[in-house]
Design a protein around this motif. Structure first.
Motif, mmCIF file in Angstrom:
data_model
loop_
_atom_site.group_PDB
_atom_site.id
_atom_site.type_symbol
_atom_site.label_atom_id
_atom_site.label_comp_id
_atom_site.label_asym_id
_atom_site.label_seq_id
_atom_site.Cartn_x
_atom_site.Cartn_y
_atom_site.Cartn_z
ATOM 1 N N UNK A 389 0.810 -1.212 0.000
ATOM 2 C CA UNK A 389 0.000 0.000 0.000
ATOM 3 C C UNK A 389 0.845 1.264 0.000
ATOM 4 N N UNK A 390 2.007 1.259 0.636
ATOM 5 C CA UNK A 390 2.832 2.464 0.693
ATOM 6 C C UNK A 390 3.384 2.843 -0.686
ATOM 7 N N UNK A 391 3.430 1.895 -1.596
ATOM 8 C CA UNK A 391 3.906 2.196 -2.958
ATOM 9 C C UNK A 391 2.937 3.152 -3.664
ATOM 10 N N UNK A 392 1.643 2.965 -3.438
ATOM 11 C CA UNK A 392 0.637 3.775 -4.133
ATOM 12 C C UNK A 392 0.762 5.256 -3.787
ATOM 13 N N UNK A 393 0.977 5.566 -2.503
ATOM 14 C CA UNK A 393 1.128 6.961 -2.084
ATOM 15 C C UNK A 393 2.348 7.606 -2.716
ATOM 16 N N UNK A 394 3.483 6.895 -2.737
ATOM 17 C CA UNK A 394 4.704 7.431 -3.328
ATOM 18 C C UNK A 394 4.553 7.602 -4.837
ATOM 19 N N UNK A 395 3.847 6.690 -5.426
ATOM 20 C CA UNK A 395 3.627 6.755 -6.877
ATOM 21 C C UNK A 395 2.872 8.040 -7.247
ATOM 22 N N UNK A 396 1.849 8.393 -6.458
ATOM 23 C CA UNK A 396 1.102 9.619 -6.714
ATOM 24 C C UNK A 396 1.979 10.855 -6.530
ATOM 25 N N UNK A 397 2.840 10.834 -5.515
ATOM 26 C CA UNK A 397 3.710 11.979 -5.252
ATOM 27 C C UNK A 397 4.716 12.184 -6.388
ATOM 28 N N UNK A 398 5.275 11.096 -6.887
ATOM 29 C CA UNK A 398 6.249 11.197 -7.984
ATOM 30 C C UNK A 398 5.587 11.718 -9.251
ATOM 31 N N UNK A 399 4.362 11.291 -9.518
ATOM 32 C CA UNK A 399 3.664 11.750 -10.715
ATOM 33 C C UNK A 399 3.266 13.209 -10.621
ATOM 34 N N UNK A 400 3.132 13.728 -9.410
ATOM 35 C CA UNK A 400 2.898 15.163 -9.255
ATOM 36 C C UNK A 400 4.141 15.954 -9.626
ATOM 37 N N UNK A 401 5.317 15.407 -9.299
ATOM 38 C CA UNK A 401 6.580 16.065 -9.651
ATOM 39 C C UNK A 401 6.871 15.927 -11.140
ATOM 40 N N UNK A 402 6.551 14.769 -11.701
ATOM 41 C CA UNK A 402 6.771 14.487 -13.135
ATOM 42 C C UNK A 402 5.420 14.134 -13.766
ATOM 43 N N UNK A 403 4.652 15.128 -14.172
ATOM 44 C CA UNK A 403 3.315 14.862 -14.707
ATOM 45 C C UNK A 403 3.330 13.994 -15.976
ATOM 46 N N UNK A 404 4.398 14.037 -16.733
ATOM 47 C CA UNK A 404 4.473 13.257 -17.967
ATOM 48 C C UNK A 404 4.888 11.820 -17.764
ATOM 49 N N UNK A 405 5.179 11.412 -16.542
ATOM 50 C CA UNK A 405 5.650 10.057 -16.268
ATOM 51 C C UNK A 405 4.467 9.089 -16.163
ATOM 52 N N UNK A 406 4.530 8.006 -16.935
ATOM 53 C CA UNK A 406 3.510 6.951 -16.872
ATOM 54 C C UNK A 406 4.096 5.750 -16.142
ATOM 55 N N UNK A 407 3.480 5.381 -15.029
ATOM 56 C CA UNK A 407 3.961 4.266 -14.219
ATOM 57 C C UNK A 407 3.001 3.089 -14.387
ATOM 58 N N UNK A 408 3.514 1.992 -14.933
ATOM 59 C CA UNK A 408 2.698 0.801 -15.158
ATOM 60 C C UNK A 408 2.884 -0.169 -13.997
ATOM 61 N N UNK A 409 1.784 -0.577 -13.382
ATOM 62 C CA UNK A 409 1.841 -1.577 -12.311
ATOM 63 C C UNK A 409 0.485 -2.237 -12.186
ATOM 64 N N UNK A 410 0.450 -3.324 -11.472
ATOM 65 C CA UNK A 410 -0.790 -4.088 -11.312
ATOM 66 C C UNK A 410 -1.544 -3.704 -10.044
ATOM 67 N N UNK A 411 -1.105 -2.652 -9.366
ATOM 68 C CA UNK A 411 -1.770 -2.208 -8.144
ATOM 69 C C UNK A 411 -1.404 -3.086 -6.957
ATOM 70 N N UNK A 412 -1.877 -2.686 -5.802
ATOM 71 C CA UNK A 412 -1.629 -3.471 -4.587
ATOM 72 C C UNK A 412 -2.552 -4.675 -4.564
ATOM 73 N N UNK A 413 -2.049 -5.761 -4.043
ATOM 74 C CA UNK A 413 -2.828 -7.000 -3.998
ATOM 75 C C UNK A 413 -3.099 -7.373 -2.538
ATOM 76 N N UNK A 414 -4.338 -7.700 -2.216
ATOM 77 C CA UNK A 414 -4.647 -8.115 -0.838
ATOM 78 C C UNK A 414 -4.000 -9.449 -0.530
ATOM 79 N N UNK A 415 -3.675 -9.633 0.735
ATOM 80 C CA UNK A 415 -3.061 -10.902 1.138
ATOM 81 C C UNK A 415 -4.060 -12.030 0.994
ATOM 82 N N UNK A 416 -3.585 -13.202 0.706
ATOM 83 C CA UNK A 416 -4.455 -14.363 0.494
ATOM 84 C C UNK A 416 -4.950 -14.878 1.843
#
Length: 423
Positions: A389-416
């Motif tokens: 989950x902490x990756x998602x918050x950092x990802x949003x912050x980085x994209x605010x600094x670099x609006x043209x950056x596209x970050x591809x990921x599969x999102x956070x996954x809940x534990x099984x």
């Protein structure tokens, strides 16, 4: 006075020479009138002279007409004869597509001509993929293309050329100075084919793109190709993916990459580069000042290879796209890549997908980009990596600094969680 008989010669009736001036009747020079007086000698002579002139004139006119007709007939015959010779000669001498030569070669070698090939010999882009040419068919095509001036891009992929067919194509590329893009993928080139292509690359100055994917080329073949890359500065794109290059192949190719002064795109994906070979390729990247796109996915670079790539990214100032997906890179290797990205100012696209770098490795890479004011990354691929989950918050912050950056990921996954009621 009795009426004079008509002249037995029809032509004299209209002949002016047989008439007296001002007279409206014709005189017969062979007969006298009823009074027994004969015609005047002068009139007889005048009639004969007129008759003679008329006959000579008629003969002259007929001779001139016959001469003109003979001249016209001779000219027409000569014109037809010259046209036939010129047409026949032009067919033999001028054959820009090589169609006539191709049919002759097929007949000589007992090869069935490919109708699609003959129909498209004048195209600038000629695709003969999946036609099952074989070595003999490839030789016939190669010989007919030696002097072809139309084809610029040639696709011979998946035709079972084998070593002999590839050697024939290589000989053609020595003569043809128009083909700049050729695809020989999936043809089992073998050692003989690799050696022949290596010789061509050292002589040919027209070829810009060469695809040799899926040919099961081994480390020995890599030595031939590496030798060619050391001298050839015209080739801009080389595809060596899906082969059997191992550690020693990486060492020789890495040295060639470092010295090459012309290549812009290199695909080494789906091979077995690992250990010293992977490190050599990475060092070659660091020394190269022309390469723009490098695909190293689906190899075995591991953490040592990733560390060497991190060092290369610090000093390389031309590379724009790098793919190191599925290379057994763990968190340790991700930290080394992060150190290189912190200083790099040219990389626009980076893929580390399908590596076990974990969520922490992705976070460290994002932080290094965030700390680099000169970063120009546009695409960052974290596909198929388990994220927290902490990756998602950092990802949003980085994209605010670099609006043209596209970050591809599969999102956070809940534990099984195990549902005991369904067990």
């Amino acid at each position: 006075m009795p009426k004079l008989p008509l002249s037995p010669v029809p032509e004299q009736e209209n002949d002016v020479g047989g008439q007296w001036p001002g007279s409206s009747s014709s005189f017969d020079v062979s007969q006298s009138d009823d009074s027994g007086s004969s015609s005047s000698p002068d009139s007889a002579v005048g009639g004969k002279e007129g008759e003679s002139c008329h006959v000579e004139k008629a003969e002259d006119d007929s001779e001139e007409g016959e001469c003109e007709e003979e001249t016209k007939e001779d000219a027409e015959c000569e014109e037809e004869w010259d046209t036939d010779l010129e047409t026949e000669e032009s067919k033999k001498v001028y054959d820009p597509t090589g169609k006539a030569k191709y049919l002759e070669i097929c007949q000589t070698h007992g090869v069935t001509p490919v109708s699609y090939f003959m129909r498209h010999m004048k195209d600038s882009e000629l695709s003969l993929m999946h036609h099952g040419l074989g070595p003999k068919g490839a030789k016939a095509v190669a010989l007919s293309l030696a002097n072809n001036t139309s084809v610029v891009k040639l696709n011979l992929s998946d035709n079972w050329l084998n070593e002999d067919g590839t050697a024939a194509v290589a000989e053609m590329l020595k003569e043809n100075c128009y083909i700049s893009d050729i695809d020989l993928s999936e043809n089992r080139l073998g050692m003989k084919g690799a050696k022949a292509l290596s010789a061509v690359l050292q002589e040919n100055t027209t070829l810009v793109t060469l695809k040799l994917s899926g040919n099961e080329l081994n480390d020995q073949a890599a030595k031939y190709l590496a030798g060619a890359l050391l001298t050839n500065n015209k080739l801009e794109s080389l595809d060596l993916s899906h082969n059997a290059f191992g550690e020693s192949a990486g060492e020789v190719l890495g040295a060639a990459i470092a010295e090459n002064a012309g290549m812009k795109e290199l695909d080494l994906s789906w091979n077995c580069f690992r250990g010293k070979g992977a490190v050599a390729v990475a060092k070659g990247l660091g020394a190269n000042i022309f390469l723009r796109v490098l695909d190293l996915s689906y190899n075995g670079f591991g953490n040592k290879g990733a560390a060497a790539l991190g060092e290369a990214l610090k000093i390389n100032n031309v590379l724009e796209e790098l793919n190191v997906g599925n290379n057994r890179i763990s968190l340790e290797g991700a930290l080394c890549l992060a150190l290189g990205l912190k200083e790099n100012k040219t990389l626009r696209c980076l893929s580390v997908a399908r590596n076990p770098i974990q969520s922490e490795g992705c976070i460290r890479i994002l932080k290094s980009i965030q700390a680099n004011p000169g970063a120009v990354l546009e695409v960052l691929d974290f596909s198929e990596i388990v994220l927290k989950q902490d990756f998602t918050g950092l990802c949003d912050a980085v994209q605010e600094t670099f609006p043209g950056l596209q970050i591809k990921h599969d999102g956070t996954r809940p534990s099984f969680r195990t549902n005991q009621s369904k067990m």
